[in-house]
Every structure is written in structure tokens, then in C-alpha cells.
Design an enzyme around this catalytic site. Structure first.
Site, mmCIF file in Angstrom:
data_model
loop_
_atom_site.group_PDB
_atom_site.id
_atom_site.type_symbol
_atom_site.label_atom_id
_atom_site.label_comp_id
_atom_site.label_asym_id
_atom_site.label_seq_id
_atom_site.Cartn_x
_atom_site.Cartn_y
_atom_site.Cartn_z
ATOM 1 C CD GLU A 184 -5.150 -7.718 19.814
ATOM 2 O OE1 GLU A 184 -4.271 -7.270 21.008
ATOM 3 O OE2 GLU A 184 -5.678 -7.383 19.193
ATOM 4 C CG ASP A 213 -6.587 -4.405 19.665
ATOM 5 O OD1 ASP A 213 -5.568 -3.958 20.327
ATOM 6 O OD2 ASP A 213 -7.344 -4.729 19.712
ATOM 7 C CG ASP A 221 -4.251 -5.758 24.257
ATOM 8 O OD1 ASP A 221 -4.283 -4.693 23.060
ATOM 9 O OD2 ASP A 221 -4.809 -6.799 23.509
ATOM 10 C CG HIS A 232 -15.480 -7.437 19.948
ATOM 11 N ND1 HIS A 232 -15.763 -8.269 19.129
ATOM 12 C CD2 HIS A 232 -14.716 -8.621 20.724
ATOM 13 C CE1 HIS A 232 -16.052 -9.558 18.989
ATOM 14 N NE2 HIS A 232 -15.180 -9.498 19.937
ATOM 15 C CG HIS A 242 -11.295 -8.115 18.633
ATOM 16 N ND1 HIS A 242 -11.458 -7.073 18.425
ATOM 17 C CD2 HIS A 242 -10.463 -8.741 19.032
ATOM 18 C CE1 HIS A 242 -10.151 -6.758 19.335
ATOM 19 N NE2 HIS A 242 -9.666 -7.206 19.468
#
Ligand code: MN
Ligand code: MN
Length: 294
Positions: free
Chosen positions: A280, A97, A86, A165, A157
Site C-alpha cells: 500500500e 497510510d 499496515d 476512509h 480508498h
């Protein structure tokens, strides 16, 4: 909210993040040093003209998130692992992200397909002005239809300038009380996580994972901490950073931690120690369009 210049930086951060994600499968193999994966990813971000928005997270098997190598980490990728990489890129605080799961001959490699499809379907469920809670049921249904279980307490988020976030979560399951709506000119990360059907389907906080961030935006009184504070604030603002990145600050880091000036994220581990897969992307909204930047 972002303007035209911000949009260019968000798109550039996204392009870099996508390219860097692409090298993850080459860095992750049985016996690879986790430290080499972290440094390989972070080095590539800089090489392509970005900055790391947070330390590269390398989360193996039942670890869901928030582990990065400490200095001199000797941890190796074990055989049969599911390895989540990540990574975050920022250009002047405009963040992308993204994450990918790599199978090292894992018997659970089909779980990767489940989270990737859930991510795709979840993104398709996003409507500007639509409810944030429209995404969770789609993600959950997709993961369950492929024979797995979503992790209910890990979420996507909203992202803001220099803020990974913002406080707005994008749940991966139905039943969350979220009246929030997807706003125009905003940035969101969508990130489904799955585990085995026999698992609890939730993560618990474990040991510290070597990822820190500045809590108090106030210059400390102690001379040692004041110098460290100045350096941390100028390099990272309130973005997460790795212990590895501040090895030069020595004991000041421990002092700031015990003085609650810094926070260290705990590693998040599946409650029944079952393996987790994650995918993601970051998307941005305009007044009429949804653009996946990563
Ligand atoms: Mn991420
Ligand atoms: Mn994220």
C-alpha cells in the site's frame, strides 16, 4: 481538498510513514511478539514527530486486515508466515497510510512481488480526472499474470482530514460499478491484496480485532462514559484507536461499546483461510501532478 499548508503536512506524514515502514522487516521475525511489532511501529511514528492515524495492524497469513495486539498480547509470529504490517501517520489530521508484507521464510514469498508490482502499475493507472475504476483491471491483471488471485472485497480508498476512509473506494478488480473520478487536490490510498489461485479471493468478518472508533459525536449522559468520551474525542477524534491505548479508561470502553457509542472493527480473514499479501501507498493529486507521499 487541501491547501498549501495541508500539502506540507501530507508530505511530512508520508515521509515519516515511509521511514517507519522501513523498520518493519527488522521487527518481524519468527518468534517475535506481535505486541512488540505494534509498539515498535507506533513508537517510531512518535519518535519521528508524527501521530499514529490508526493502530499498527499486524495481519498474519490468512488474516487480511484489522488485527492489532490487545494489552498483554502473547501472540508470536509463527514460522513460515506472511506478515502484513499496515501503518498510518497523521500530522494535524493529514494522513499517510502504507503497508508492507514481510516473509518469515514463507513458501508464498513470491506473492509479495505480485502485490508490489500491482501497486506500482495501479498507481501508474491513476489520472487526475480519470475514472477510479481504471485502476482495478490493471491491479487484477498484474496479480493474475503472476499466478495469484486478487482479494475482490478489499479496496483502496480516498482519505480526508481526520478520516481514513472517506467513503470512496478504489477497487482492486474489474467489474465494480464506480463512476467516480480521481479529483485534484485529493488523497488516495492504493492497496492491492493477493492470495493463492485456489482461494476464494475474498475476506469475511471474524472476531473483533481490538481496533475501535468513536461512532456518536455526542457527549454521553452517564458520568463514566462522558469522561471517557471527552478523552477519546480529544485524543483521536473519529480516527481508529487501539484497546491498548485506552487501558486507563477501564470499563467505560465496554459500556460505550454496548451503548453503540464505539465500534470495534472485526478482523478480516480470507474465506478459505489462504494466505494474503498486501502492499500500500498513499498518493496525493494537485491540479497537474500525482505525488506518492509514502
Ligand atoms: Mn493501510
Ligand atoms: Mn488503506
Amino acid at each position: 481538498m487541501f491547501d498549501e499548508e495541508g500539502m506540507e503536512k501530507l508530505l511530512l506524514a508520508g515521509r515519516i510513514a515511509k521511514a517507519v515502514r522501513g523498520i518493519a522487516p527488522r521487527l518481524v521475525f519468527e518468534g517475535a511478539k506481535v505486541l512488540d511489532i505494534c509498539e515498535g511501529i507506533e513508537g517510531e511514528i512518535v519518535k519521528l514527530g508524527g501521530k499514529a492515524a490508526f493502530p499498527c495492524n499486524v495481519s498474519i497469513n490468512e488474516v487480511g486486515a484489522h488485527y492489532t495486539s490487545p494489552p498483554y498480547d502473547q501472540t508470536l509470529v509463527p514460522p513460515g508466515a506472511l506478515v502484513k504490517v499496515d501503518l498510518g501517520v497523521h500530522i494535524d489530521g493529514y494522513i499517510a497510510d502504507t503497508a508492507v508484507t514481510v516473509s518469515v521464510d514463507s513458501e508464498h514469498k513470491d506473492m509479495i512481488g505480485a502485490v508490489e508490482l500491482a501497486l506500482e502499475k495501479g498507481i501508474q493507472a491513476v489520472r487526475i480526472g480519470g475514472k477510479i475504476s481504471d485502476v482495478g483491471p490493471v491491479v487484477e491483471k498484474t496479480i493474475r499474470s503472476m499466478g495469484y488471485r486478487p482479494i475482490r472485497n478489499l479496496t483502496g480508498h480516498q482519505i480526508e482530514l481526520y478520516t481514513i476512509h472517506s467513503g470512496v473506494s478504489v477497487p482492486n478488480v474489474s467489474g465494480w460499478d464506480t463512476s467516480g473520478k480521481f479529483q485534484p487536490w485529493s488523497v488516495y490510498a492504493i492497496e492491492p491484496f493477493a492470495t493463492l489461485p485456489k482461494a476464494a479471493g475474498e475476506v469475511k468478518e471474524r472476531n473483533p480485532g481490538n481496533i475501535l472508533h468513536l461512532v456518536k459525536l455526542k457527549r454521553p449522559k452517564s458520568e463514566v462514559c462522558a469522561g471517557a468520551y471527552e478523552e477519546i474525542h480529544s485524543r483521536f477524534r473519529t480516527l481508529p484507536f487501539a484497546r491498548r491505548w485506552v487501558a486507563n479508561l477501564g470499563n467505560a470502553v465496554e459500556e460505550m461499546l454496548s451503548g453503540k457509542m464505539l465500534y470495534e472493527y472485526p478482523v478480516l480473514v480470507e474465506a478459505t483461510k489462504n494466505p494474503i499479501a498486501q502492499a500500500e501507498h498513499t498518493l496525493i493529486t494537485t491540479d497537474r501532478e500525482i505525488i506518492v507521499t509514502t
